[in-house]
Write an enzyme that holds these catalytic residues in place. Sequence first.
Site, PDB file in Angstrom:
ATOM      1  N   ARG A  70       5.992  12.940   2.014  1.00 12.31           N
ATOM      2  CA  ARG A  70       4.930  11.953   1.782  1.00 12.31           C
ATOM      3  C   ARG A  70       3.874  12.486   0.821  1.00 12.31           C
ATOM      4  O   ARG A  70       3.354  11.759  -0.024  1.00 12.31           O
ATOM      5  CB  ARG A  70       4.250  11.552   3.099  1.00 12.31           C
ATOM      6  CG  ARG A  70       5.100  10.620   3.932  1.00 12.31           C
ATOM      7  CD  ARG A  70       4.332  10.048   5.113  1.00 12.31           C
ATOM      8  NE  ARG A  70       5.241   9.306   5.964  1.00 12.31           N
ATOM      9  CZ  ARG A  70       5.602   8.036   5.778  1.00 12.31           C
ATOM     10  NH1 ARG A  70       5.120   7.352   4.765  1.00 12.31           N
ATOM     11  NH2 ARG A  70       6.432   7.442   6.606  1.00 12.31           N
ATOM     12  N   MET A  95       3.569  -1.067   1.727  1.00  8.06           N
ATOM     13  CA  MET A  95       4.113  -0.742   3.052  1.00  8.06           C
ATOM     14  C   MET A  95       4.434   0.743   3.223  1.00  8.06           C
ATOM     15  O   MET A  95       5.456   1.101   3.804  1.00  8.06           O
ATOM     16  CB  MET A  95       5.373  -1.587   3.303  1.00  8.06           C
ATOM     17  CG  MET A  95       5.125  -3.080   3.203  1.00  8.06           C
ATOM     18  SD  MET A  95       3.867  -3.661   4.371  1.00  8.06           S
ATOM     19  CE  MET A  95       4.840  -3.663   5.877  1.00  8.06           C
ATOM     20  N   ARG A  96       3.580   1.595   2.719  1.00  6.51           N
ATOM     21  CA  ARG A  96       3.754   3.036   2.925  1.00  6.51           C
ATOM     22  C   ARG A  96       2.496   3.584   3.579  1.00  6.51           C
ATOM     23  O   ARG A  96       1.376   3.207   3.217  1.00  6.51           O
ATOM     24  CB  ARG A  96       3.924   3.780   1.579  1.00  6.51           C
ATOM     25  CG  ARG A  96       5.113   3.360   0.779  1.00  6.51           C
ATOM     26  CD  ARG A  96       6.425   3.606   1.443  1.00  6.51           C
ATOM     27  NE  ARG A  96       6.710   5.014   1.740  1.00  6.51           N
ATOM     28  CZ  ARG A  96       7.718   5.407   2.493  1.00  6.51           C
ATOM     29  NH1 ARG A  96       8.520   4.523   3.058  1.00  6.51           N
ATOM     30  NH2 ARG A  96       7.938   6.686   2.705  1.00  6.51           N
ATOM     31  N   LEU A  98      -0.180   6.314   3.852  1.00  4.25           N
ATOM     32  CA  LEU A  98      -0.693   7.274   2.870  1.00  4.25           C
ATOM     33  C   LEU A  98      -1.234   8.505   3.583  1.00  4.25           C
ATOM     34  O   LEU A  98      -1.794   8.411   4.683  1.00  4.25           O
ATOM     35  CB  LEU A  98      -1.797   6.606   2.039  1.00  4.25           C
ATOM     36  CG  LEU A  98      -1.282   5.437   1.180  1.00  4.25           C
ATOM     37  CD1 LEU A  98      -2.437   4.556   0.709  1.00  4.25           C
ATOM     38  CD2 LEU A  98      -0.478   5.957  -0.012  1.00  4.25           C
ATOM     39  N   ASN A 112      -8.060  -2.436   1.328  1.00  5.45           N
ATOM     40  CA  ASN A 112      -6.788  -2.977   1.816  1.00  5.45           C
ATOM     41  C   ASN A 112      -7.028  -4.336   2.438  1.00  5.45           C
ATOM     42  O   ASN A 112      -8.124  -4.609   2.936  1.00  5.45           O
ATOM     43  CB  ASN A 112      -6.216  -2.024   2.888  1.00  5.45           C
ATOM     44  CG  ASN A 112      -4.915  -2.532   3.489  1.00  5.45           C
ATOM     45  OD1 ASN A 112      -4.005  -2.937   2.762  1.00  5.45           O
ATOM     46  ND2 ASN A 112      -4.814  -2.530   4.818  1.00  5.45           N
ATOM     47  N   HIS A 114      -5.530  -6.799   5.465  1.00  6.50           N
ATOM     48  CA  HIS A 114      -4.674  -6.766   6.657  1.00  6.50           C
ATOM     49  C   HIS A 114      -4.715  -8.145   7.321  1.00  6.50           C
ATOM     50  O   HIS A 114      -5.793  -8.718   7.470  1.00  6.50           O
ATOM     51  CB  HIS A 114      -5.180  -5.686   7.627  1.00  6.50           C
ATOM     52  CG  HIS A 114      -4.352  -5.582   8.854  1.00  6.50           C
ATOM     53  ND1 HIS A 114      -3.101  -5.005   8.856  1.00  6.50           N
ATOM     54  CD2 HIS A 114      -4.562  -6.034  10.116  1.00  6.50           C
ATOM     55  CE1 HIS A 114      -2.585  -5.088  10.072  1.00  6.50           C
ATOM     56  NE2 HIS A 114      -3.453  -5.704  10.853  1.00  6.50           N
ATOM     57  N   ASP A 150      -4.946   0.946   9.050  1.00  2.20           N
ATOM     58  CA  ASP A 150      -5.664  -0.310   9.252  1.00  2.20           C
ATOM     59  C   ASP A 150      -7.035  -0.109   9.902  1.00  2.20           C
ATOM     60  O   ASP A 150      -7.465  -0.897  10.758  1.00  2.20           O
ATOM     61  CB  ASP A 150      -4.815  -1.309  10.064  1.00  2.20           C
ATOM     62  CG  ASP A 150      -3.523  -1.655   9.343  1.00  2.20           C
ATOM     63  OD1 ASP A 150      -3.537  -1.720   8.109  1.00  2.20           O
ATOM     64  OD2 ASP A 150      -2.501  -1.853  10.022  1.00  2.20           O
ATOM     65  N   GLU A 179      -6.430 -15.217   3.067  1.00  2.31           N
ATOM     66  CA  GLU A 179      -6.309 -13.893   2.433  1.00  2.31           C
ATOM     67  C   GLU A 179      -6.588 -14.027   0.939  1.00  2.31           C
ATOM     68  O   GLU A 179      -7.311 -13.223   0.347  1.00  2.31           O
ATOM     69  CB  GLU A 179      -4.903 -13.313   2.636  1.00  2.31           C
ATOM     70  CG  GLU A 179      -4.580 -12.935   4.068  1.00  2.31           C
ATOM     71  CD  GLU A 179      -3.245 -12.203   4.186  1.00  2.31           C
ATOM     72  OE1 GLU A 179      -2.951 -11.348   3.336  1.00  2.31           O
ATOM     73  OE2 GLU A 179      -2.501 -12.491   5.144  1.00  2.31           O
TER      74      GLU A 179
END
Length: 223
Positions: A70, A95-96, A98, A112, A114, A150, A179
């Site tokens: 990673r 979708m990774r 970090l 981000n 969510h 998140d 969103e």
Amino acid sequence: MSSSRKRVAILISGRGSNMRSLIEAAEDADFPAEIALVLSNRPDAGGLAVAQEAGIATAVVDHKAYPKDRAGFDAAVDEVLREAEIELVCLAGFMRLLTPGFVEGWRDRMINIHPSLLPLFPGLHTHERAIEAGMRLAGCTVHYVRPEMDSGPIIAQASVPIAFDDTPETLAKRVLTVEHEIYPLALALVAAGLARVENERLVIDPSLPLDTTDMLIAPSFGG
Ligand code: GRF
């Protein structure tokens, strides 16, 4: 305004509908950010073609080239961002997970979106979980990114009702409409330097008129 627009990279993994809402907002010369780069960890992400059609530079850092590494993947992403002289990063369906090192390197410069009213329902399957919990409201959150998934100071949220016959799919569609409203608003706040973090909470510049601030925090649901 245009010369001081912040250079933004959007990180995606999929179709990129939030990416598209940011690109469209930034087409206005008065928007305080320009989308300088769209980066995906998946070569087949649908959003890459959308970005290219809009004339935006794209890059792929395929996570499969970094098995069990990673930090190596994040270092490669970081290098692309720095080469492109990126100032702000927007995660939009990226979708990774970090690494803390990468996240700290972009502290207060990475946001981000969510699809839940955080801190409720971090992680996956948010709509299914909101319905199962019997919630009457769902929503979405734009937040500064912190190492824990998140989490991080909340910049903007919007809520929508949950209908008794909602499925995760119908609810996801309703949440997605808001969103697309709040992500450009949140990015504008951050890029214009009107938002900052104090004691891990958002502080809005007092120069913003109160009614504008209300709209930024909870835009009305028009659908
Ligand atoms: C959105 O629901 C976003 O909130 C979540 O992933 C989804 C991405 O959708 N993080 P899209 O690729 O922006 O259409």
